[in-house]
Scaffold this motif. Structure first.
Motif, PDB file in Angstrom:
ATOM      1  N   UNK A  39       0.553   5.179   1.612  1.00  0.00           N
ATOM      2  CA  UNK A  39       1.321   4.125   0.662  1.00  0.00           C
ATOM      3  C   UNK A  39       1.671   3.008   1.539  1.00  0.00           C
ATOM      4  N   UNK A  40       2.315   3.594   2.758  1.00  0.00           N
ATOM      5  CA  UNK A  40       2.849   2.393   3.725  1.00  0.00           C
ATOM      6  C   UNK A  40       1.606   1.757   4.093  1.00  0.00           C
ATOM      7  N   UNK A  41       0.640   2.332   4.550  1.00  0.00           N
ATOM      8  CA  UNK A  41      -0.595   1.717   5.119  1.00  0.00           C
ATOM      9  C   UNK A  41      -1.231   0.594   4.220  1.00  0.00           C
ATOM     10  N   UNK A  42      -1.197   0.737   2.739  1.00  0.00           N
ATOM     11  CA  UNK A  42      -1.695  -0.150   1.787  1.00  0.00           C
ATOM     12  C   UNK A  42      -0.752  -1.289   1.612  1.00  0.00           C
ATOM     13  N   UNK A  43       0.483  -1.346   2.196  1.00  0.00           N
ATOM     14  CA  UNK A  43       1.355  -2.634   2.018  1.00  0.00           C
ATOM     15  C   UNK A  43       1.091  -3.381   3.404  1.00  0.00           C
ATOM     16  N   UNK A  44       0.610  -2.954   4.184  1.00  0.00           N
ATOM     17  CA  UNK A  44       0.500  -3.782   5.588  1.00  0.00           C
ATOM     18  C   UNK A  44      -0.716  -4.689   5.421  1.00  0.00           C
ATOM     19  N   UNK A  45      -0.339  -5.998   6.213  1.00  0.00           N
ATOM     20  CA  UNK A  45      -1.262  -6.829   6.214  1.00  0.00           C
ATOM     21  C   UNK A  45      -2.387  -6.516   7.195  1.00  0.00           C
ATOM     22  N   UNK A  46      -3.467  -7.444   7.174  1.00  0.00           N
ATOM     23  CA  UNK A  46      -4.453  -7.031   8.067  1.00  0.00           C
ATOM     24  C   UNK A  46      -4.098  -6.883   9.450  1.00  0.00           C
ATOM     25  N   UNK A  47      -3.409  -7.708   9.862  1.00  0.00           N
ATOM     26  CA  UNK A  47      -3.143  -7.700  11.420  1.00  0.00           C
ATOM     27  C   UNK A  47      -2.088  -6.861  11.605  1.00  0.00           C
ATOM     28  N   UNK A  48      -1.129  -6.374  10.903  1.00  0.00           N
ATOM     29  CA  UNK A  48      -0.329  -5.021  10.916  1.00  0.00           C
ATOM     30  C   UNK A  48      -1.185  -3.663  10.980  1.00  0.00           C
ATOM     31  N   UNK A  49      -2.116  -3.767  10.096  1.00  0.00           N
ATOM     32  CA  UNK A  49      -2.935  -2.464  10.097  1.00  0.00           C
ATOM     33  C   UNK A  49      -3.817  -2.594  11.543  1.00  0.00           C
ATOM     34  N   UNK A  50      -4.149  -3.592  11.793  1.00  0.00           N
ATOM     35  CA  UNK A  50      -4.917  -3.780  13.189  1.00  0.00           C
ATOM     36  C   UNK A  50      -3.934  -3.189  14.403  1.00  0.00           C
ATOM     37  N   UNK A  51      -2.819  -3.386  14.281  1.00  0.00           N
ATOM     38  CA  UNK A  51      -1.829  -3.068  15.337  1.00  0.00           C
ATOM     39  C   UNK A  51      -1.910  -1.743  15.388  1.00  0.00           C
ATOM     40  N   UNK A  52      -1.943  -0.838  14.211  1.00  0.00           N
ATOM     41  CA  UNK A  52      -1.848   0.517  14.030  1.00  0.00           C
ATOM     42  C   UNK A  52      -3.177   1.331  14.513  1.00  0.00           C
ATOM     43  N   UNK A  53      -4.174   0.507  14.577  1.00  0.00           N
ATOM     44  CA  UNK A  53      -5.533   1.115  14.942  1.00  0.00           C
ATOM     45  C   UNK A  53      -5.324   1.732  16.266  1.00  0.00           C
ATOM     46  N   UNK A  64      -7.554   4.709  15.251  1.00  0.00           N
ATOM     47  CA  UNK A  64      -9.258   4.518  15.204  1.00  0.00           C
ATOM     48  C   UNK A  64      -9.854   3.914  16.458  1.00  0.00           C
ATOM     49  N   UNK A  65      -8.966   3.863  17.461  1.00  0.00           N
ATOM     50  CA  UNK A  65      -9.432   3.235  18.926  1.00  0.00           C
ATOM     51  C   UNK A  65      -9.956   1.822  18.482  1.00  0.00           C
ATOM     52  N   UNK A  66      -9.031   1.060  18.135  1.00  0.00           N
ATOM     53  CA  UNK A  66      -9.051  -0.160  18.106  1.00  0.00           C
ATOM     54  C   UNK A  66      -9.798  -0.657  17.048  1.00  0.00           C
ATOM     55  N   UNK A  67     -10.477  -0.093  15.856  1.00  0.00           N
ATOM     56  CA  UNK A  67     -10.987  -0.945  14.940  1.00  0.00           C
ATOM     57  C   UNK A  67      -9.876  -0.950  14.081  1.00  0.00           C
ATOM     58  N   UNK A  68      -9.968  -2.053  13.410  1.00  0.00           N
ATOM     59  CA  UNK A  68      -8.879  -2.227  12.199  1.00  0.00           C
ATOM     60  C   UNK A  68      -9.034  -1.233  11.162  1.00  0.00           C
ATOM     61  N   UNK A  69      -7.783  -0.635  10.541  1.00  0.00           N
ATOM     62  CA  UNK A  69      -8.144   0.242   9.649  1.00  0.00           C
ATOM     63  C   UNK A  69      -7.920  -0.196   8.143  1.00  0.00           C
ATOM     64  N   UNK A  70      -8.550   0.347   7.296  1.00  0.00           N
ATOM     65  CA  UNK A  70      -8.671  -0.273   5.893  1.00  0.00           C
ATOM     66  C   UNK A  70      -7.350   0.569   4.859  1.00  0.00           C
ATOM     67  N   UNK A  71      -7.198  -0.297   3.944  1.00  0.00           N
ATOM     68  CA  UNK A  71      -6.249   0.341   3.061  1.00  0.00           C
ATOM     69  C   UNK A  71      -7.004   1.728   2.472  1.00  0.00           C
ATOM     70  N   UNK A  72      -5.973   2.868   2.273  1.00  0.00           N
ATOM     71  CA  UNK A  72      -6.381   4.023   2.140  1.00  0.00           C
ATOM     72  C   UNK A  72      -7.367   4.386   0.974  1.00  0.00           C
ATOM     73  N   UNK A  73      -7.210   3.365   0.000  1.00  0.00           N
ATOM     74  CA  UNK A  73      -7.925   3.664  -1.363  1.00  0.00           C
ATOM     75  C   UNK A  73      -9.384   3.012  -1.073  1.00  0.00           C
ATOM     76  N   UNK A  74      -9.582   2.731  -0.056  1.00  0.00           N
ATOM     77  CA  UNK A  74     -10.957   2.109   0.170  1.00  0.00           C
ATOM     78  C   UNK A  74     -12.168   2.745   0.158  1.00  0.00           C
ATOM     79  N   UNK A  75     -11.797   3.983   0.701  1.00  0.00           N
ATOM     80  CA  UNK A  75     -13.026   5.211   0.694  1.00  0.00           C
ATOM     81  C   UNK A  75     -13.293   5.227  -0.808  1.00  0.00           C
ATOM     82  N   UNK A  76     -12.514   5.518  -1.804  1.00  0.00           N
ATOM     83  CA  UNK A  76     -13.021   5.675  -3.281  1.00  0.00           C
ATOM     84  C   UNK A  76     -13.808   4.579  -3.793  1.00  0.00           C
TER      85      UNK A  76
END
Ligand code: FES
Ligand SMILES: [Fe+2]
Length: 469
Positions: free
Chosen positions: A280-294, A298-310
């Motif tokens: 839920x927290x992941x989905x509220x992050x901006x693109x850049x904030x998500x990238x900082x978690x990467x 995921x070893x530096x790849x920007x990660x996507x909102x969790x629901x994107x797999x569906x």
């Protein structure tokens, strides 16, 4: 090779045969004839057989939210007006006055009650009807058939998740089918970030290159370490981000493709195993904030909102590269941007950059996104200034008769990789840096040029490969 068919398209003097088209790209050898970048007859054939036939991105719902809002776009060489009419319905019509063919509106976007031609004053409604004609009674003696002279509409107009596309060909398949899985994943990469709104204005500039060189380049992860070294030197991006050797390629019908970095099934697993609170927290992050978690995930790849797999499927969600919707719509996945590479003659391409921001972003997230978008691509972007130089020089060099004797080399990875079909039915090539998508682009480009009609294209198009590629 099958029977040689003469294609009577360009002009009587410059008839092009299917054997000519076959000779321009040798997919088995990965060799490309440079003439295709500079030859006016080939350019004219592309206009008729690709641009007057394909579905083209027009604009987003948020470009024309209110009645009377309009937005100018292009379908190949034809200027078109996208407008929301009095019924709230979006229409696309040629931006050409039906009287003597003057361009009707020159404003690139705005709001209006009607469109009035600057030549003799014919006035058209938001639905394209010819509302008023100066001199109807004294000059035309009330004999002008106004219904007959309404603005010409496109053959089909459809939207996919708020992105409007139009085609001039009534035989084109529905947009959903045209996009297919790969094209839809491209748009889904945008819409999965939440409800979007277009940032005001479109960045536009002309690069003196053939449009295909600009398209080919968006799949190319070989050039980045060299061409974009300056961006790395100033610390704008890290080298490992720019040329990851973990690549994924998805190929779609009609020439759509996604090519670039991918994340492995194991890396995706890390995201899949997040608990509900983390997701839920992941989905509220901006693109850049998500990238900082990467790095952790995921070893530096920007990660996507969790629901994107569906939305994108188990393979599509791992493809982090650049999608192109054939012929010329690039979806930039590092930010929420779309780019059109509009041909302006064989030696010129007008590059358009549309930028979007999710409506739920706060002011700081929005500022960060805008900064990243304006510094990456477009006329002020670090990357496209570097790229444009190469594209222009490669186009110019292709004019030389001696240069034309040596074909372009598109041999990287040829015959070395495998298109693997996942149990979900999605298919992808997982490999190193490669040129699979470029070869696919030119193979499909040949299919389009050879086909006499949409039916012909659908019957004879190259199937998406499985197995060795
Ligand atoms: S050309 Fe438009 S009114 Fe005559
Ligand atoms: Fe580049």
């Amino acid at each position: 090779m099958g029977q040689v068919v003469i294609i009577p398209v360009v002009s009587e003097a410059a008839a092009i045969s299917s054997a000519d088209v076959a000779g321009w790209f040798d997919a088995e050898q990965g060799l490309l004839d440079k003439k295709i970048f500079v030859d006016p007859a080939i350019y004219a054939l592309e206009q008729q057989r690709i641009f007057a036939r394909a579905w083209h991105f027009m604009c987003h719902d948020s470009h024309v939210p209110n009645t009377g809002d309009f937005f100018l776009s292009y379908i190949g060489a034809d200027s078109v007006i996208v407008v929301r009419d009095e019924q709230g319905v979006v229409q696309v019509m040629l931006n050409v006055c039906t009287h003597r063919g003057n361009i009707l509106t020159r404003a690139e976007m705005g709001n209006t009650h009607s469109f009035q031609c600057t030549y003799h004053g014919w006035n058209f409604g938001l639905d394209g009807k010819l509302n008023a004609v100066p001199g109807t009674e004294p000059f035309y003696r009330c004999k002008l058939d106004r219904e007959r002279w309404a603005l010409q509409k496109v053959a089909k107009l459809e939207s996919y998740k708020g992105f409007y596309f139009a085609t001039l060909d009534p035989d084109a398949p529905p947009l959903h089918d045209y996009l297919g899985e790969v094209g839809r994943i491209g748009i889904d990469q945008m819409t999965a970030h939440g409800e979007l709104e277009a940032v005001d204005g479109v960045q536009k500039n002309i690069i003196e290159c053939n449009w295909k060189i600009a398209v080919d380049n968006l799949y190319d992860w070989y050039h980045v370490n060299v061409t974009h070294r300056s961006a790395m030197r100033v610390g704008f991006v890290a080298a490992s981000v720019m040329q990851p050797n973990q690549q994924m390629v998805m190929l779609g019908e009609y020439g759509h493709a996604i090519s670039g970095p991918g994340i492995s099934q194991e890396q995706q697993q890390v995201i899949d195993e997040l608990d509900d609170a983390e997701r839920a927290r992941l989905d509220t992050l901006s693109f850049a904030e998500r990238a900082a978690l990467a790095p952790r995930l995921t070893e530096r790849r920007p990660i996507r909102p969790a629901h994107m797999k569906e939305v994108m499927g188990p393979v599509g969600v791992r493809a982090m590269g650049h999608p192109n919707i054939f012929p010329n719509l690039w979806i930039s996945t590092r930010a929420l941007q779309l780019s059109l590479r509009i041909p302006r003659g064989p030696l010129k391409t007008e590059v358009w950059w549309f930028s979007f921001v999710p409506k739920h972003y706060n002011a700081a997230q929005r500022r960060m996104a805008m900064k990243f978008m304006s510094h990456s691509f477009g006329p002020a972007g670090l990357f496209e200034q570097d790229d444009g130089e190469n594209w222009a020089h490669a186009t110019r060099a292709a004019l030389g008769p001696a240069s034309q004797r040596t074909p372009q080399n598109l041999q990287m990875g040829l015959g070395e990789d495998e298109m693997v079909v996942d149990p979900s039915g999605q298919r992808a090539i997982e490999t190193k840096v490669n040129e699979h998508a470029q070869r696919w682009h030119y193979r499909c480009w040949q299919d389009w040029l050879r086909a006499a009609s949409w039916q012909d294209l659908q019957r004879n198009k190259t199937p998406v490969p499985a197995g060795k590629v």
